[in-house]
Design a protein around this motif. Structure first.
Motif, mmCIF file in Angstrom:
data_model
loop_
_atom_site.group_PDB
_atom_site.id
_atom_site.type_symbol
_atom_site.label_atom_id
_atom_site.label_comp_id
_atom_site.label_asym_id
_atom_site.label_seq_id
_atom_site.Cartn_x
_atom_site.Cartn_y
_atom_site.Cartn_z
ATOM 1 N N GLU A 1 0.812 -1.210 0.000
ATOM 2 C CA GLU A 1 0.000 0.000 0.000
ATOM 3 C C GLU A 1 0.850 1.267 0.000
ATOM 4 O O GLU A 1 0.414 2.309 -0.492
ATOM 5 N N ASP A 2 2.066 1.181 0.546
ATOM 6 C CA ASP A 2 2.917 2.376 0.567
ATOM 7 C C ASP A 2 3.556 2.672 -0.780
ATOM 8 O O ASP A 2 4.150 3.739 -0.982
ATOM 9 N N GLY A 3 3.451 1.724 -1.726
ATOM 10 C CA GLY A 3 4.009 1.941 -3.061
ATOM 11 C C GLY A 3 5.516 1.930 -3.115
ATOM 12 O O GLY A 3 6.114 2.373 -4.107
ATOM 13 N N VAL A 4 6.165 1.421 -2.068
ATOM 14 C CA VAL A 4 7.627 1.420 -1.992
ATOM 15 C C VAL A 4 8.110 -0.009 -1.764
ATOM 16 O O VAL A 4 7.569 -0.725 -0.914
ATOM 17 N N PHE A 5 9.139 -0.419 -2.525
ATOM 18 C CA PHE A 5 9.754 -1.721 -2.290
ATOM 19 C C PHE A 5 10.667 -1.634 -1.075
ATOM 20 O O PHE A 5 11.503 -0.731 -0.966
ATOM 21 N N GLY A 6 10.508 -2.593 -0.159
ATOM 22 C CA GLY A 6 11.378 -2.625 0.998
ATOM 23 C C GLY A 6 12.778 -3.089 0.638
ATOM 24 O O GLY A 6 13.006 -3.685 -0.417
ATOM 25 N N LYS A 7 13.719 -2.812 1.530
ATOM 26 C CA LYS A 7 15.096 -3.215 1.292
ATOM 27 C C LYS A 7 15.248 -4.725 1.462
ATOM 28 O O LYS A 7 14.458 -5.377 2.151
ATOM 29 N N LYS A 8 16.307 -5.257 0.846
ATOM 30 C CA LYS A 8 16.588 -6.689 0.974
ATOM 31 C C LYS A 8 18.098 -6.883 0.988
ATOM 32 O O LYS A 8 18.855 -6.017 0.547
ATOM 33 N N TYR A 9 18.487 -8.047 1.504
ATOM 34 C CA TYR A 9 19.911 -8.354 1.601
ATOM 35 C C TYR A 9 20.073 -9.859 1.422
ATOM 36 O O TYR A 9 19.319 -10.640 2.007
ATOM 37 N N TYR A 10 21.043 -10.227 0.604
ATOM 38 C CA TYR A 10 21.143 -11.634 0.218
ATOM 39 C C TYR A 10 21.384 -12.561 1.418
ATOM 40 O O TYR A 10 20.976 -13.725 1.410
ATOM 41 N N SER B 1 19.324 -7.441 12.495
ATOM 42 C CA SER B 1 20.352 -8.475 12.582
ATOM 43 C C SER B 1 21.681 -7.786 12.851
ATOM 44 O O SER B 1 22.301 -7.219 11.938
ATOM 45 N N ALA B 2 22.090 -7.822 14.124
ATOM 46 C CA ALA B 2 23.302 -7.105 14.514
ATOM 47 C C ALA B 2 24.551 -7.706 13.903
ATOM 48 O O ALA B 2 25.508 -6.989 13.570
ATOM 49 N N ASP B 3 24.574 -9.017 13.691
ATOM 50 C CA ASP B 3 25.795 -9.651 13.196
ATOM 51 C C ASP B 3 26.121 -9.260 11.766
ATOM 52 O O ASP B 3 27.278 -9.317 11.338
ATOM 53 N N ILE B 4 25.124 -8.878 10.992
ATOM 54 C CA ILE B 4 25.393 -8.442 9.611
ATOM 55 C C ILE B 4 24.989 -6.971 9.416
ATOM 56 O O ILE B 4 24.893 -6.488 8.298
ATOM 57 N N ASN B 5 24.731 -6.273 10.527
ATOM 58 C CA ASN B 5 24.434 -4.848 10.515
ATOM 59 C C ASN B 5 23.240 -4.510 9.612
ATOM 60 O O ASN B 5 23.307 -3.626 8.760
ATOM 61 N N ILE B 6 22.138 -5.229 9.793
ATOM 62 C CA ILE B 6 20.920 -4.999 9.034
ATOM 63 C C ILE B 6 19.817 -4.584 9.993
ATOM 64 O O ILE B 6 19.643 -5.168 11.066
ATOM 65 N N LYS B 7 19.040 -3.565 9.591
ATOM 66 C CA LYS B 7 17.930 -3.104 10.402
ATOM 67 C C LYS B 7 16.603 -3.420 9.722
ATOM 68 O O LYS B 7 16.514 -3.442 8.503
ATOM 69 N N ASP B 8 15.608 -3.641 10.530
ATOM 70 C CA ASP B 8 14.267 -3.917 10.035
ATOM 71 C C ASP B 8 13.775 -2.733 9.211
ATOM 72 O O ASP B 8 13.891 -1.578 9.620
ATOM 73 N N ASP B 9 13.217 -3.045 8.012
ATOM 74 C CA ASP B 9 12.696 -2.004 7.126
ATOM 75 C C ASP B 9 11.175 -2.127 7.065
ATOM 76 O O ASP B 9 10.652 -3.050 6.442
ATOM 77 N N PRO B 10 10.438 -1.213 7.667
ATOM 78 C CA PRO B 10 8.972 -1.289 7.655
ATOM 79 C C PRO B 10 8.380 -1.298 6.258
ATOM 80 O O PRO B 10 7.297 -1.843 6.043
ATOM 81 N N ALA B 11 9.089 -0.707 5.282
ATOM 82 C CA ALA B 11 8.566 -0.671 3.915
ATOM 83 C C ALA B 11 8.471 -2.060 3.299
ATOM 84 O O ALA B 11 7.739 -2.269 2.330
ATOM 85 N N ALA B 12 9.216 -3.019 3.869
ATOM 86 C CA ALA B 12 9.187 -4.391 3.334
ATOM 87 C C ALA B 12 8.061 -5.216 3.921
ATOM 88 O O ALA B 12 7.783 -6.312 3.435
ATOM 89 N N ALA C 1 3.962 -10.940 2.172
ATOM 90 C CA ALA C 1 4.757 -12.123 2.523
ATOM 91 C C ALA C 1 5.211 -12.077 3.981
ATOM 92 O O ALA C 1 5.480 -13.114 4.588
ATOM 93 N N TYR C 2 5.254 -10.890 4.557
ATOM 94 C CA TYR C 2 5.666 -10.727 5.953
ATOM 95 C C TYR C 2 4.740 -11.482 6.898
ATOM 96 O O TYR C 2 5.180 -12.088 7.875
ATOM 97 N N TYR C 3 3.441 -11.474 6.590
ATOM 98 C CA TYR C 3 2.470 -12.147 7.452
ATOM 99 C C TYR C 3 2.577 -13.661 7.350
ATOM 100 O O TYR C 3 2.248 -14.368 8.306
ATOM 101 N N ALA C 4 3.036 -14.168 6.197
ATOM 102 C CA ALA C 4 3.233 -15.611 6.078
ATOM 103 C C ALA C 4 4.407 -16.068 6.926
ATOM 104 O O ALA C 4 4.393 -17.171 7.496
#
Length: 370
Positions: A183-192, A209-220, A329-332
């Motif tokens: 609904e926000d029209g924005v693709f969330g960030k991703k990391y392999y 995820s502190a070990d790989i320095n990744i933060k939760d992205d609400p847009a995803a 997909a987040y809810y799944a």
């Protein structure tokens, strides 16, 4: 058994050809080398004309026989693909004319200028005029074709119209993953390194995820992820953002006359405007089972042959209905975060409270009666 038979036939054919060649040598010796050569020259000249006529008839017959099996049997399913069809037809006309003229000249010259005792050999080592002609004309023709191709390529890969739908296409061994912005029209960030084949096939940033320095992205959280089937709207431009999760793939859209490489770590883009819905194309082709396909046009491994996806072209109303049924997909991956699950849990809690109150009341009445 069949392999042995094929080998035996091949050996037999070789022996027959060898014996014919030896017999020809013996005949040449008996008749005289010069006489034999001249007779063979006449025979070869006759066969040149025969092969020319048979070859041109064969080319025409194959075209009539197989044209229905090519993409020209059906119209382009995209507006942009019409340009590709026009370019292809122009290329076939130019190369077809050149092919016919050069083949006729080749075989006719071989027949006309065969060895003849009444004609002297004329050596023609150099001619500037002819060399300029057969260099400049093909160069001009090829330049025109290349310019047309580049213009079309820049058009397909340029910035899509602002009203375009956007779909992210990701290739993997051996299938396709499609992502739509929520609904926000924005693709969330991703990391392999966040990829989980079971719950997070694209590696969306759904948690810290502190070990790989990744933060939760609400847009995803509201992105919709689909496997193998992509939905687009008729007569509405759609921009594809193309990625690969492992090796190099290639998004092949044969019905739309387009293709684009899917390269790991390097997103590519392509846009087009569908002309016919899937239902309309089934009527056009007369095939009730027709489906728009997205194939991999780049050899990518043992399962390359099976890497096929489906594109459903629908009306805007059908698309809106389909999208309303989709869940992020987040809810799944996190069912406890799904609002619909939480809403279902509330009535249960209320009912339980009512049952406890009712039981307490019943016990109080029973005690009073006693």
């Amino acid at each position: 058994m069949s392999t042995v038979l094929v080998i035996a036939v091949a050996v037999l054919v070789f022996l027959v050809i060898f014996q014919i060649a030896k017999a020809s040598e013996y005949v040449a010796i008996l008749k005289g080398e010069d006489r034999s050569r001249k007779e063979n020259n006449k025979i070869n000249g006759f066969f040149m004309i025969t092969f020319l006529i048979a070859g041109l008839i064969g080319v025409y017959y194959c075209n009539e026989l197989l044209v229905d099996k090519t993409l020209f049997a059906q119209p382009s399913a995209s507006v942009q693909g019409e340009r590709v069809d026009d370019m292809m037809k122009l290329t076939l006309v130019i190369t077809g004319i050149v092919f016919v003229l050069t083949q006729i000249a080749l075989f006719v010259f071989a027949y006309k200028y065969q060895e003849n005792d009444n004609r002297k050999v004329f050596f023609f080592p150099h001619n500037n005029t002819m060399e300029i002609i057969w260099t400049v004309i093909p160069a001009i023709a090829l330049t025109v074709l290349v310019v047309i191709g580049l213009r079309n390529w820049f058009f397909f890969t340029s910035d899509a119209p602002k009203e375009s739908a956007v779909v992210e296409v990701t290739g993997k061994q051996f299938g396709w993953i499609f992502r739509y912005a929520g609904e926000d029209g924005v693709f969330g960030k991703k990391y392999y390194r966040m990829i989980d084949p079971a719950n997070n096939s694209l590696g969306l940033n759904w948690r810290d995820s502190a070990d790989i320095n990744i933060k939760d992205d609400p847009a995803a959280h509201d992105d919709i992820v689909q496997d193998q089937t992509m939905y687009v709207v008729k007569e509405k431009p759609v921009k594809l953002i193309i990625n690969s999760r492992d090796v190099i793939h290639d998004v092949g859209l044969s019905a739309f006359r387009l293709k684009m490489d899917a390269v790991p770590g390097t997103p590519t883009t392509l846009w087009f405007t569908p002309k016919y819905t899937t239902k309309e194309m089934r009527e056009i082709t007369g095939n009730p089972n027709y489906q728009y396909e997205i194939s991999c046009d780049q050899m990518c491994g043992n399962g390359h042959y099976s890497m096929k996806g489906i594109i459903e072209v629908v009306t805007q109303a059908e698309y809106d209905e389909w999208q309303a049924k989709q869940k992020p997909a987040y809810y799944a991956a996190f069912p406890d975060k799904d609002p619909s699950n939480q809403q279902q849990a509330v009535p249960v809690a209320v009912d339980s409270a009512k049952k406890v109150t009712a039981l307490s009341s019943a016990k109080s009445i029973s005690t009073a009666s006693n």
